[in-house]
Design an enzyme around this catalytic site. Sequence first.
Site, PDB file in Angstrom:
ATOM      1  N   THR A   1       0.801  -0.928  -0.274  1.00 12.06           N
ATOM      2  CA  THR A   1      -0.255   0.178  -0.014  1.00 12.06           C
ATOM      3  C   THR A   1       1.466   1.515   0.023  1.00 12.06           C
ATOM      4  O   THR A   1       1.452   1.255   1.094  1.00 12.06           O
ATOM      5  CB  THR A   1      -0.739  -0.040   1.251  1.00 12.06           C
ATOM      6  OG1 THR A   1      -1.962  -0.916   1.324  1.00 12.06           O
ATOM      7  CG2 THR A   1      -2.101   1.325   0.940  1.00 12.06           C
TER       8      THR A   1
ATOM      9  N   LYS B   1      -8.397   0.717  -2.800  1.00  9.57           N
ATOM     10  CA  LYS B   1      -7.565   0.536  -1.966  1.00  9.57           C
ATOM     11  C   LYS B   1      -7.531   1.651  -0.667  1.00  9.57           C
ATOM     12  O   LYS B   1      -8.580   1.541   0.251  1.00  9.57           O
ATOM     13  CB  LYS B   1      -6.092   0.425  -1.939  1.00  9.57           C
ATOM     14  CG  LYS B   1      -5.403   0.177  -0.024  1.00  9.57           C
ATOM     15  CD  LYS B   1      -5.616  -0.782   0.302  1.00  9.57           C
ATOM     16  CE  LYS B   1      -4.857  -1.335   1.691  1.00  9.57           C
ATOM     17  NZ  LYS B   1      -6.019  -2.683   2.758  1.00  9.57           N
TER      18      LYS B   1
ATOM     19  N   LYS C   1      -1.778   4.917   8.261  1.00 10.16           N
ATOM     20  CA  LYS C   1      -1.165   4.784   7.186  1.00 10.16           C
ATOM     21  C   LYS C   1      -1.799   4.914   5.928  1.00 10.16           C
ATOM     22  O   LYS C   1      -2.217   6.124   6.112  1.00 10.16           O
ATOM     23  CB  LYS C   1      -0.309   3.644   7.212  1.00 10.16           C
ATOM     24  CG  LYS C   1       0.449   3.634   6.028  1.00 10.16           C
ATOM     25  CD  LYS C   1       0.790   1.787   5.383  1.00 10.16           C
ATOM     26  CE  LYS C   1       1.434   2.714   4.348  1.00 10.16           C
ATOM     27  NZ  LYS C   1       2.028   0.891   3.720  1.00 10.16           N
TER      28      LYS C   1
HETATM   29  P1  NAD Z   1       6.512  -5.919   6.993  1.00  9.17           P
HETATM   30  O1  NAD Z   1       6.858  -4.669   7.723  1.00  9.17           O
HETATM   31  O2  NAD Z   1       6.255  -7.036   8.072  1.00  9.17           O
HETATM   32  O3  NAD Z   1       6.600  -6.615   5.658  1.00  9.17           O
HETATM   33  C1  NAD Z   1       7.118  -5.829   5.382  1.00  9.17           C
HETATM   34  C2  NAD Z   1       9.166  -6.461   4.762  1.00  9.17           C
HETATM   35  O4  NAD Z   1       9.520  -4.967   3.912  1.00  9.17           O
HETATM   36  C3  NAD Z   1      10.145  -5.929   5.947  1.00  9.17           C
HETATM   37  O5  NAD Z   1      10.578  -7.237   5.623  1.00  9.17           O
HETATM   38  C4  NAD Z   1      11.154  -5.749   5.796  1.00  9.17           C
HETATM   39  O6  NAD Z   1      12.550  -6.177   5.958  1.00  9.17           O
HETATM   40  C5  NAD Z   1      10.736  -5.409   3.650  1.00  9.17           C
HETATM   41  N1  NAD Z   1      12.319  -4.796   3.230  1.00  9.17           N
HETATM   42  C6  NAD Z   1      11.865  -3.327   3.593  1.00  9.17           C
HETATM   43  N2  NAD Z   1      12.619  -2.248   2.267  1.00  9.17           N
HETATM   44  C7  NAD Z   1      13.184  -3.540   2.161  1.00  9.17           C
HETATM   45  C8  NAD Z   1      14.200  -3.210   0.525  1.00  9.17           C
HETATM   46  N3  NAD Z   1      14.738  -2.328   0.566  1.00  9.17           N
HETATM   47  N4  NAD Z   1      14.710  -4.280   0.765  1.00  9.17           N
HETATM   48  C9  NAD Z   1      14.338  -5.675   0.522  1.00  9.17           C
HETATM   49  N5  NAD Z   1      12.845  -5.730   1.731  1.00  9.17           N
HETATM   50  C10 NAD Z   1      12.258  -4.900   1.842  1.00  9.17           C
HETATM   51  O7  NAD Z   1       5.169  -5.463   6.471  1.00  9.17           O
HETATM   52  P2  NAD Z   1       3.521  -6.367   5.954  1.00  9.17           P
HETATM   53  O8  NAD Z   1       2.350  -6.406   7.510  1.00  9.17           O
HETATM   54  O9  NAD Z   1       4.323  -7.144   5.107  1.00  9.17           O
HETATM   55  O10 NAD Z   1       3.303  -5.200   5.062  1.00  9.17           O
HETATM   56  C11 NAD Z   1       3.905  -5.047   3.591  1.00  9.17           C
HETATM   57  C12 NAD Z   1       2.791  -3.792   2.652  1.00  9.17           C
HETATM   58  O11 NAD Z   1       1.525  -4.195   2.777  1.00  9.17           O
HETATM   59  C13 NAD Z   1       2.694  -2.615   3.695  1.00  9.17           C
HETATM   60  O12 NAD Z   1       1.950  -1.981   2.255  1.00  9.17           O
HETATM   61  C14 NAD Z   1       0.987  -2.546   4.145  1.00  9.17           C
HETATM   62  O13 NAD Z   1       0.287  -1.466   4.065  1.00  9.17           O
HETATM   63  C15 NAD Z   1       0.220  -3.304   2.992  1.00  9.17           C
HETATM   64  N6  NAD Z   1      -0.428  -4.260   3.941  1.00  9.17           N
HETATM   65  C16 NAD Z   1      -0.279  -4.475   5.687  1.00  9.17           C
HETATM   66  C17 NAD Z   1      -1.661  -5.888   5.196  1.00  9.17           C
HETATM   67  C18 NAD Z   1      -1.126  -5.698   7.381  1.00  9.17           C
HETATM   68  O14 NAD Z   1      -2.361  -6.440   7.293  1.00  9.17           O
HETATM   69  N7  NAD Z   1      -0.362  -6.240   7.625  1.00  9.17           N
HETATM   70  C19 NAD Z   1      -2.543  -5.419   5.207  1.00  9.17           C
HETATM   71  C20 NAD Z   1      -2.603  -4.949   3.579  1.00  9.17           C
HETATM   72  C21 NAD Z   1      -1.948  -4.542   3.133  1.00  9.17           C
END
Ligand code: NAD
Length: 295
Positions: A87, A162, A237
């Site tokens: 997102t 979204k 967010k």
């Molecule tokens: P998270 O923080 O668990 O995962 C993000 C991952 O990206 C981490 O493991 C981090 O190490 C990695 N990362 C960061 N910078 C990086 C880079 N330069 N290269 C490689 N890896 C890198 O977050 P999440 O909960 O998995 O969410 C991910 C996305 O999904 C976000 O944009 C969030 O808004 C969206 N989202 C999350 C949810 C939820 O319920 N968690 C629901 C819908 C959407």
Amino acid sequence: MKIGFIGLGNMGGPMAANLARAGHAVAGFDLTAPMPEGVSRADTAAAAAQGADVVITMLPNGAILRAVAAEVLPAMTAGAVLCDCSTVDVESARAVADQAQAAGLGALDAPVSGGIGGAAAGTLTFMVGGPDAAFATVLPLFEMMGQKAVHCGAAGAGQAAKICNNMILGVTMIATCEAFALADKLGLDRQKMFDVVSTSSGYSWSMNACCPAPGVGPTSPADNDYKPGFASELMLKDLRLSQQAATGADADTPMGQLATALYGAFVEEEGGKGRDFSAMLPRFAGRGRGDAQDG
Ligand code: NAD
């Protein structure tokens, strides 16, 4: 298919594992997260993207997406598709799509709803922006990781869908919570309130599926001490992204603006971080009208 998967956190990890389980060759890269079962480790983001038919990203925000895209686009094979499921702000989604197109690559913005449970169960909903051909290429993967993929339009349309959806969600959750708090003070039983509203014109997903009142309606985070669920900081967010987009597009969104301010205060000043976004109910229930007037 040969897939590169970058960002293997709470969401990306189980999504990549589902693709590997379905028999695809998945090369993964993350700065810190462990490799999910069946995913082979690449040393860099570019290495994960090399030779892939589709590169999927699942990253924290638009700035990180832009940085990762700058690294992986030059490494990708002509005709391959970069599919961002994070997102992020609409502007970053469109900027990355333009860069991909200039490099002869397909690009999709494909944010999800369904949360960590949906990622693990393969029941996510994808909201997708980008060209038809790229959508057709990635559709079989959406079907593996989710239960529904809606092609919303051109680049940025997925992110637009979204943030509009989640702006409605934030506003209706606040309205539902403040109505319960008012009902309490009027001496109206919460169960009776649910019985009426859930089958009347005040109904919504917030009331009917994620009821913020413990012990009322279907089992929800309220019944588990407001453990998320959908954490308040993630709601914040998405609301902030909605307001960033509203400013850019000159759209009047006063309710979205107020919901953003309320979740901002809840997360940053009132201990709401790490609690489900429905924990707004105890927040309102513990306050009086004077508190609101004081800001
Ligand atoms: P998270 O923080 O668990 O995962 C993000 C991952 O990206 C981490 O493991 C981090 O190490 C990695 N990362 C960061 N910078 C990086 C880079 N330069 N290269 C490689 N890896 C890198 O977050 P999440 O909960 O998995 O969410 C991910 C996305 O999904 C976000 O944009 C969030 O808004 C969206 N989202 C999350 C949810 C939820 O319920 N968690 C629901 C819908 C959407």
